[in-house]
Scaffold this active site. Structure first.
Site, short mmCIF file in Angstrom:
data_model
loop_
_atom_site.label_atom_id
_atom_site.label_comp_id
_atom_site.label_asym_id
_atom_site.label_seq_id
_atom_site.Cartn_x
_atom_site.Cartn_y
_atom_site.Cartn_z
N ASP A 73 0.82 -1.21 0.00
CA ASP A 73 0.00 0.00 0.00
C ASP A 73 0.85 1.27 0.00
O ASP A 73 2.08 1.21 0.14
CB ASP A 73 -0.96 0.00 1.21
CG ASP A 73 -0.26 -0.32 2.53
OD1 ASP A 73 0.99 -0.33 2.57
OD2 ASP A 73 -0.96 -0.57 3.52
N ASP A 144 -7.58 -1.77 14.15
CA ASP A 144 -8.96 -2.09 13.78
C ASP A 144 -9.04 -3.37 12.93
O ASP A 144 -10.08 -3.68 12.37
CB ASP A 144 -9.60 -0.91 13.02
CG ASP A 144 -8.85 -0.56 11.74
OD1 ASP A 144 -7.82 -1.22 11.42
OD2 ASP A 144 -9.28 0.37 11.03
N HIS A 146 -7.20 -4.00 10.23
CA HIS A 146 -6.90 -3.86 8.80
C HIS A 146 -5.62 -4.59 8.42
O HIS A 146 -4.70 -4.73 9.23
CB HIS A 146 -6.87 -2.39 8.35
CG HIS A 146 -5.70 -1.59 8.80
ND1 HIS A 146 -5.82 -0.41 9.49
CD2 HIS A 146 -4.36 -1.77 8.62
CE1 HIS A 146 -4.62 0.08 9.73
NE2 HIS A 146 -3.71 -0.72 9.22
N GLU A 151 -9.58 -1.59 5.38
CA GLU A 151 -10.21 -1.28 6.65
C GLU A 151 -11.46 -2.15 6.82
O GLU A 151 -11.91 -2.81 5.87
CB GLU A 151 -10.60 0.21 6.67
CG GLU A 151 -9.40 1.17 6.53
CD GLU A 151 -8.58 1.32 7.82
OE1 GLU A 151 -8.64 0.42 8.69
OE2 GLU A 151 -7.87 2.33 7.94
C1 GLP Z 1 -0.34 0.82 8.51
C2 GLP Z 1 -0.08 -0.04 7.27
C3 GLP Z 1 -0.38 -1.50 7.56
C4 GLP Z 1 0.35 -1.92 8.82
C5 GLP Z 1 -0.19 -1.11 9.99
C6 GLP Z 1 0.38 -1.52 11.34
O1 GLP Z 1 -1.67 1.11 8.63
N1 GLP Z 1 -0.87 0.40 6.15
O2 GLP Z 1 0.01 -2.29 6.44
O3 GLP Z 1 0.17 -3.29 9.05
O4 GLP Z 1 0.12 0.25 9.73
O5 GLP Z 1 1.57 -0.84 11.60
P1 GLP Z 1 2.53 -1.15 12.82
O6 GLP Z 1 3.32 -2.34 12.42
O7 GLP Z 1 3.38 0.10 12.90
O8 GLP Z 1 1.69 -1.36 14.01
#
Ligand code: GLP
Length: 251
Positions: A73, A144, A146, A151
């Site tokens: 993404d 949440d 995702h 989402e």
């Molecule tokens: C963002 C990314 C996700 C990732 C999430 C969790 O929203 N788009 O792909 O999994 O963050 O991030 P973290 O690993 O910093 O908790």
């Protein structure tokens, strides 16, 4: 430890470093078996340790020159050289320190004009298919539930597309952007459908902040309300957790 009652196989590690070593070792195994493997890659704090270990494996001789990569993404809109962009993150955390050929790196672009986004997303999907599909997909998880930027409510059949980011996700990104108001409202993400056709998937989660959503993804029903729960039933998926992220699975 693999626990059969869970709806997704779970491995619980002593700490984040142990998790990173095991996940990076698995990626190395995939690449040794298939030097031009197609890897699906995430951003976020969680994969940083794994990338660190992968860099160490590369320095110890692991050749990544034929590997193809597709990132999950990118924010929209955002310039690829913005410090918060996922293009920037991947350069800093992995690509600058390994020998992945830049022409084999794919990340959705956050700087395409709005009227070209749909075509860009279709081209991204086509490029994955032309590469032969994703052999190994690494995922993180949002609070949440995702995965990527899919989402709650994202359809199981969804493909790469422009999405609106949830308030809770924008809150979590506020620090990097110097305030929630500066976090982009949209993103381009691979879809749940794109992720589910990967041949192998590892979802990694660290810390107590993820424990309740991990429990819903692993113990709860398969529902698009918790996008990570849609991994249930994938033929080759494993969750890798530290003790804190696994805390709500006990008992
Ligand atoms: C963002 C990314 C996700 C990732 C999430 C969790 O929203 N788009 O792909 O999994 O963050 O991030 P973290 O690993 O910093 O908790």
């Amino acid at each position: 430890m693999t626990n059969n009652p869970f709806r997704i196989p779970v491995v619980i590690h002593a700490d984040s470093m142990a998790l990173a070593q095991v996940v990076a070792a698995r990626i190395a195994e995939v690449v040794r078996a298939k030097p031009d493997a197609v890897l699906g890659l995430p951003t976020g704090a969680t994969p940083i340790g794994t990338y660190h270990e992968l860099i160490a494996l590369h320095k110890a001789g692991l050749d990544l020159s034929r590997v193809r990569t597709f990132n999950l993404d990118e924010y929209y809109p955002i310039a690829p050289d913005a410090p918060q962009s996922y293009h920037h993150f991947m350069r800093e955390q992995l690509f600058q320190q390994v020998n992945i050929d830049p022409k084999n790196i794919h990340i959705p672009r956050g700087d395409v004009p709005r009227d070209e986004v749909a075509a860009h997303c279709e081209a991204y999907e086509r490029a994955i298919v032309e590469a032969g599909g994703i052999d190994f997909q690494l995922l993180g998880i949002g609070r949440d539930g995702h995965i990527g930027f899919n989402e709650p409510g994202s359809a199981e059949t969804s493909r790469t597309r422009l999405v609106v980011i949830n308030p809770i996700t924008r809150q979590d990104a506020a620090g990097e952007f110097g305030g929630e108001a500066n976090v982009p409202r949209e993103a381009i993400t691979m879809g749940i459908g794109t992720i589910l056709v990967a041949r192998e998937i590892i979802l990694a989660a660290l810390g107590e902040k993820k424990s309740s959503i991990i429990a819903r993804a692993v113990l709860g029903l398969r529902t698009s309300d918790v996008p990570a729960s849609l991994l249930q039933g994938h033929p080759c998926v494993t969750l890798h957790l530290d003790g804190d992220a696994a805390a709500d699975l006990a008992g």
